[in-house]
Design an enzyme around this catalytic site. Structure first.
Site, PDB file in Angstrom:
ATOM      1  N   ASP A 157       0.835  -1.083  -0.175  1.00 58.18           N
ATOM      2  CA  ASP A 157      -0.077  -0.134  -0.042  1.00 58.18           C
ATOM      3  C   ASP A 157       0.718   1.274  -0.051  1.00 58.18           C
ATOM      4  OD1 ASP A 157      -2.527  -0.594   0.119  1.00 58.18           O
ATOM      5  OD2 ASP A 157      -2.743  -0.903   2.159  1.00 58.18           O
TER       6      ASP A 157
HETATM    7  C1  GLC Z   1      -1.436  -3.610   5.424  1.00 60.46           C
HETATM    8  C2  GLC Z   1      -2.813  -3.575   4.604  1.00 60.46           C
HETATM    9  C3  GLC Z   1      -2.485  -4.675   3.551  1.00 60.46           C
HETATM   10  C4  GLC Z   1      -1.396  -4.293   2.729  1.00 60.46           C
HETATM   11  C5  GLC Z   1      -0.060  -4.336   3.698  1.00 60.46           C
HETATM   12  C6  GLC Z   1       1.229  -3.885   2.985  1.00 60.46           C
HETATM   13  O1  GLC Z   1      -1.550  -4.919   6.247  1.00 60.46           O
HETATM   14  O2  GLC Z   1      -3.786  -4.026   5.435  1.00 60.46           O
HETATM   15  O3  GLC Z   1      -3.746  -4.520   2.673  1.00 60.46           O
HETATM   16  O4  GLC Z   1      -1.193  -5.338   1.886  1.00 60.46           O
HETATM   17  O5  GLC Z   1      -0.372  -3.199   4.657  1.00 60.46           O
HETATM   18  O6  GLC Z   1       1.232  -2.350   2.619  1.00 60.46           O
HETATM   19  C1  GLC Z   2      -1.035   3.061   5.745  1.00 59.41           C
HETATM   20  C2  GLC Z   2      -0.189   1.856   6.523  1.00 59.41           C
HETATM   21  C3  GLC Z   2      -0.221   0.538   5.645  1.00 59.41           C
HETATM   22  C4  GLC Z   2      -1.599   0.259   5.578  1.00 59.41           C
HETATM   23  C5  GLC Z   2      -2.380   1.394   4.932  1.00 59.41           C
HETATM   24  C6  GLC Z   2      -3.912   0.854   4.495  1.00 59.41           C
HETATM   25  O1  GLC Z   2      -0.446   3.332   4.577  1.00 59.41           O
HETATM   26  O2  GLC Z   2       1.267   2.253   6.312  1.00 59.41           O
HETATM   27  O3  GLC Z   2       0.362  -0.391   6.275  1.00 59.41           O
HETATM   28  O4  GLC Z   2      -1.785  -0.876   4.584  1.00 59.41           O
HETATM   29  O5  GLC Z   2      -2.402   2.549   5.703  1.00 59.41           O
HETATM   30  O6  GLC Z   2      -4.668   1.947   4.042  1.00 59.41           O
END
Ligand code: GLC
Ligand code: GLC
Length: 811
Positions: free
Chosen positions: A483
């Site tokens: 993300d």
């Molecule tokens: C968080 C989110 C997941 C994402 C991960 C890596 O765990 O829930 O959807 O893949 O972060 O950014």
């Molecule tokens: C933020 C967090 C990430 C998560 C995302 C979800 O970027 O760092 O881990 O997956 O929010 O929206």
């Protein structure tokens, strides 16, 4: 340093010091009514949705940590204390918290009074039961006062924090004997209320917070408790609470039990009222009637234990290694149920108001859950697919109560669609239920645009094919699984969200992680098509998969490892040519799982590079070197200090991908070493550093570049649970559900001599003994089922109800 111990016999973790480095929590409830409870009884309950149906208030981000909960106070002739230590924090003579499977028991002792409270949510009930047992261990008669406390918040939990001009004027209660009702907003649009009951006459009560606590006082020092005098207050607006006061006399050696009940009721429009302004209590009374004695409550507790024993028995092992056995047999499976229920909504790190059910998250969570309750998995798959768009794209999240996609977050995370193929094929392999493919499922929750579930999978597959970039690799969209790798965002405004901002027009950035993912699940899609007789569909899809493999080999290889992406300018991301972020874990995991370039040695090289650059004492970091400055064309990943979260933290979720990659090339020792490093039961001794629960995986452990490597954050709600369970049970221990039966292909450390797995699969039981006296990593020399020799490693499906002996000799 440890703060407790595992009691494997009782399937509990026992905390013996209330001052754990972070609140260590448990989850109560498995279906509609849920509670979070810490080792000091902090936390809260909700019905289905932690935002829209929060029942009691919890204060996140407070000092001290973990404020709000279901609290009991005891006033023993002027000595005031709480069985869970908080909120009063009087030093206890003895303290013990046992977190078990969907229950928590907290015991405190002070001046020869012992108070033990068992908290749980009974199966199929909309309430939390709190069974309080008071024992007088002294030789004289004791007269104590017992106070309960719940702080209501039965309205939108987000509003609770920011709409005081309204909320402080709306509170309404009803008091009826030993039951205190919260009915705020019930006379208008709400059809639900909550109640707090005790199965004994009370000497007094409070429903108004200020009356109970006293002006400028705190939860640790409520007036009513310290003076021993409940105020019998009735809340009108302000802050409604529910507190009972009981006077208890205990003879030497005597015990008394009380059942407290925190319940939730929904009434239909025509059955809301008993009389004008008086709520209809029929359902509340029914719930009370169900649990108003210790015998009834004990029976409900027994049922809960049986329920869990059954669920857990679907896969259990004996390896002679306690740390591993307790994770596979108890805690990892348990966490998979929790992530299935909560997705990423409610934990002590996720406040229950921000995120609903994630499309990618919920699909992945299923791979750790399907074998427990396949019917619920099926229902979930259909719910998720119903939020998908016709072009195969998806809302990134949806709200559990409404099951509608979340418009504020939107879609365009281009990995999302593919995870639906993973969950669906995993479901069919477990159950053999191909009928799910024929189910008619809407797009974007619009029944007029419904097609078969198979068409949804096809849309998922072609969403990738139809969104390729300049190198014939998948366009990344807002982000892929990571993300925080936001290649089309280019944000200069600190008030913008990296996830929802797309400032870069054109959006030509491509992801090699999605490419690998596409090859893995694209092959699964092809196989599925063949199995249901859609040969042309399969052939067409296979062509796209083959093309993708070519594109990865041509444009996705950097010499020693797989590239991570191409940014929006067409520059390489995750290459030796980069100054920072030369190598990333995700593409190494997915491309090796896909076996890309295996024969040419690419997989082995990529995994060797993971070992060389990304591995550290506490796990595998996400990227290396960590980013030290903000890179506008990369987005959020470069905002974190080095070693945290997606910037070179050990983001545990992705470590199992590398473990699976290792098993694909037969390196069982390495796969196991990676597994052990992030496994919480192996970290129990360093709890003071690790900080989070030794029985639950955390999303992130600070990496080698961090200020304090080894420190974990964000426990419980992480895809790590499902993926670690998947890798250990299916790839390392090697018992894998497949369309035709149970596939046996262990990939273990050479030093493991033997282990057994008991697996329930499609109604039959398989008792599998693995003999590795020859000390290999993988390979099967001999396999027998019920004494009969098999010539392949897939055990055909046996008759339901049978118990089958499988002997496997590795070599
Ligand atoms: C968080 C989110 C997941 C994402 C991960 C890596 O765990 O829930 O959807 O893949 O972060 O950014
Ligand atoms: C933020 C967090 C990430 C998560 C995302 C979800 O970027 O760092 O881990 O997956 O929010 O929206």
């Amino acid at each position: 340093m440890k703060y407790g111990f595992f009691d494997d016999e009782r399937k509990e973790y026992v905390i013996t010091n209330p001052q754990t480095p972070f609140p260590w929590i448990n989850y109560l409830g498995n279906k509609d009514f849920f509670s979070l409870i810490s080792n000091t009884a902090g936390g809260y309950s909700f019905y289905k949705d932690a935002k829209f149906r929060r029942i009691n208030r919890y204060r996140y981000n407070n000092v001290p940590m973990d404020n709000g909960g279901r609290y009991f106070y005891i006033n023993d002739e002027g000595t005031v204390w709480s069985p869970g230590w908080k909120p009063v924090k009087t030093e206890l003579d003895h303290y013990e918290c046992r977190h078990g499977l969907s229950y928590t028991s907290i015991k405190g002792e002070k001046n020869d009074i012992e108070a033990e409270v068992v908290f749980f949510v009974p199966l199929n009930a909309l309430c939390e039961v709190q069974k309080m047992k008071l024992t007088n261990k002294s030789s004289k008669t004791k007269k104590i006062k017992l106070f309960s406390l719940i702080e209501w918040c039965l309205w939108n939990a987000e509003d609770d924090q920011n709409n005081l001009q309204r909320n402080l004027s709306t509170g309404e209660v009803e008091i009826h004997g030993s039951t205190l009702y919260h009915k705020t907003e019930y006379k208008e649009r709400r059809n639900h209320y909550a109640f707090y009951h005790v199965n004994a006459p009370i000497q007094g009560f409070d429903t108004d917070r200020e009356s109970f606590i006293g002006l400028y006082n705190e939860f640790s020092h409520p007036d009513a408790v310290f003076t021993g005098k409940p105020k019998n207050s009735e809340a009108h607006g302000w802050s409604p609470i529910a507190s009972h006061c009981l006077e208890v006399e205990l003879q030497p050696g005597e015990s008394k039990e009380y059942i407290f009940l925190l319940g939730y009721v929904e009434n239909t429009e025509d059955k809301k009222w008993e009389s004008k302004g008086v709520i209809n209590k029929t359902k509340a009374n029914r719930t009370i009637e169900q649990f108003n004695s210790s015998e009834k409550v004990n029976r409900a507790l027994d049922k809960l234990a049986t329920y869990w024993d059954n669920l857990l028995s679907n896969y259990s092992i004996h390896s002679g290694n306690d740390k591993l056995d307790r994770m596979v047999n108890i805690w990892n499976q348990y966490q998979c149920m929790v992530t299935f229920n909560m997705s990423r909504s409610a934990s002590f790190f996720e406040v229950g108001i921000g995120r609903g059910m994630g499309f990618r998250d919920s699909n992945q969570d299923l791979i750790g859950f399907i074998h427990q309750i396949p019917e619920r998995a099926r229902e979930r798959i259909i719910d998720i697919a119903s939020t998908q768009f016709e072009d195969g794209g998806a809302y990134h999240q949806y709200q559990p109560l409404t099951k509608r996609g979340n418009n504020a977050v939107g879609g365009n995370f281009n990995d999302d669609p593919l995870w639906l193929i993973l969950s669906t094929t995993a479901y069919i392999k477990e159950t053999g239920d191909f009928s799910i493919l024929e189910e008619i499922v809407p797009f974007d929750n619009d029944e007029s645009r419904a097609k078969t579930h198979f068409e949804h999978l096809k849309a998922s597959f072609y969403h990738v094919v139809n969104n390729l970039g300049p190198h014939q690799l998948p366009l990344i969209g807002r982000a892929d699984w990571n993300d925080c790798l936001n290649l089309n965002c280019f944000s200069k405004d600190p008030n913008e969200s990296f996830q929802t901002t797309e400032n870069q027009t054109g959006g030509s950035a491509e992801s090699i992680m999605i490419a690998g993912l596409f090859v893995v699940y694209g092959k699964d899609f092809v196989e599925l098509c063949r199995r249901i007789g859609r040969k042309d569909e399969a052939d067409n899809a296979q062509e796209h998969v083959d093309k993708m493999v070519k594109s990865i080999k041509k444009h996705g290889w950097d010499g020693e490892w797989f590239l991570r992406a191409y940014d929006s300018f067409g520059n390489k991301v995750g290459s030796k040519d980069n100054e920072e972020g030369k190598i990333f874990i995700e593409s190494q995991g997915w491309c090796t799982m896909a076996g890309i370039g295996k024969n040419e040695g690419m997989c082995e090289k990529a995994l060797n590079s993971v070992k060389k650059y990304l591995d550290c004492e506490y796990g595998i970091v996400l990227n290396h070197p960590a980013f030290t400055k903000y890179v506008i064309e990369y987005g959020e990943i470069s905002t974190y200090p080095a070693g945290y979260k997606e910037n070179a933290g050990i983001f545990c979720h992705n470590n199992p991908w590398v473990m699976i990659g290792e098993t694909m090339i037969g390196r069982g020792d390495q796969a196991w070493e990676y597994f052990r490093k992030i496994c919480p039961s192996y970290l129990e001794e360093i709890s003071d550093l690790h900080k989070t629960e030794p029985y639950a995986y955390a999303q992130m452990i600070a990496g080698k570049d961090a200020f304090k490597p080894g420190e974990a954050k964000n426990s419980w709600l992480t895809g790590t649970a499902a993926w670690t369970y998947y890798v250990i049970t299916q790839y390392i221990l090697g018992v894998k559900p497949s369309y035709d039966g149970l596939e046996i292909s262990p990939c273990i450390p050479k030093t493991w001599k033997s282990y057994t797995v008991s697996r329930k699969f499609r109604g039959a039981v398989y008792e599998i003994s693995i003999d590795n006296s020859e000390g290999v990593n993988c390979g099967i020399k001999e396999l027998t089922i019920n004494g009969e020799t098999m010539h392949k490693n897939v055990i055909p499906i046996q008759k339901a109800g049978t118990i089958n002996k499988v002997n496997v000799k590795m070599g």
